[in-house]
Design a protein around this motif. Structure first.
Motif, PDB file in Angstrom:
ATOM      1  N   LYS A  53      81.254 -70.555 -14.830  1.00 43.10           N
ATOM      2  CA  LYS A  53      82.863 -70.709 -14.782  1.00 43.10           C
ATOM      3  C   LYS A  53      83.548 -69.677 -15.246  1.00 43.10           C
ATOM      4  O   LYS A  53      83.089 -68.818 -15.780  1.00 43.10           O
ATOM      5  N   GLY A  54      84.663 -69.729 -14.425  1.00 41.48           N
ATOM      6  CA  GLY A  54      85.771 -68.597 -14.821  1.00 41.48           C
ATOM      7  C   GLY A  54      86.944 -68.776 -13.955  1.00 41.48           C
ATOM      8  O   GLY A  54      87.005 -69.620 -12.892  1.00 41.48           O
ATOM      9  N   LEU A  55      87.778 -67.882 -14.098  1.00 41.50           N
ATOM     10  CA  LEU A  55      88.947 -67.805 -13.194  1.00 41.50           C
ATOM     11  C   LEU A  55      88.662 -67.157 -11.865  1.00 41.50           C
ATOM     12  O   LEU A  55      88.180 -65.820 -11.963  1.00 41.50           O
TER      13      LEU A  55
END
Length: 132
Positions: free
Chosen positions: A41-43
């Motif tokens: 998960k991340g931007l």
């Protein structure tokens, strides 16, 4: 007739380990292939496409916030309650949809958020925040 005595050497039976090793390696390959990998998960960054050409001018509105909370637009001091009106008058004269807020690193976050909200309310679509 003489009977042979069974010696202990004849009683030692050996087990062939080759089939068991084959099964272990097949199971190992099976588990490696069927393992589902978790997506981290991340931007995600919205990058522009390489050949994308904009028909709008790229001149962005510049808003500076000093360490004391003083707000400057186009090199003049603006009251925090008058940001919407000043941005709307700027938009009437210039065709842009972007603003860059340059804030000092010791500026209170509430002031920066308030300026961002008022810029969105005035009609600015893209607001960037930069820190000195």
């Amino acid at each position: 007739m003489k009977r042979k005595k069974h010696t202990s050497a004849d009683d030692d039976a050996q087990i062939d380990m080759t089939p068991m090793l084959d099964i272990v390696f097949i199971m190992l390959i099976f588990f490696i292939v069927t393992t589902s990998f978790v997506k981290e998960k991340g931007l995600e960054a919205n990058r522009p496409k390489e050949n994308q050409q904009s028909t709008k001018p790229s001149k962005a509105l510049s808003i500076r916030i000093s360490e004391t909370g003083e707000i400057q637009m186009d090199n003049r001091v603006v009251d925090i309650r008058r940001i919407v009106a000043n941005i709307q008058s700027y938009l009437a004269e210039n065709n842009t949809d972007a603003a860059a807020i340059l804030a000092h690193k010791n500026t209170e976050h509430g002031v920066v958020v308030e300026v961002m909200n008022q810029a969105k309310e005035a009609g600015i679509q893209q607001v960037s925040v930069l820190v000195q």
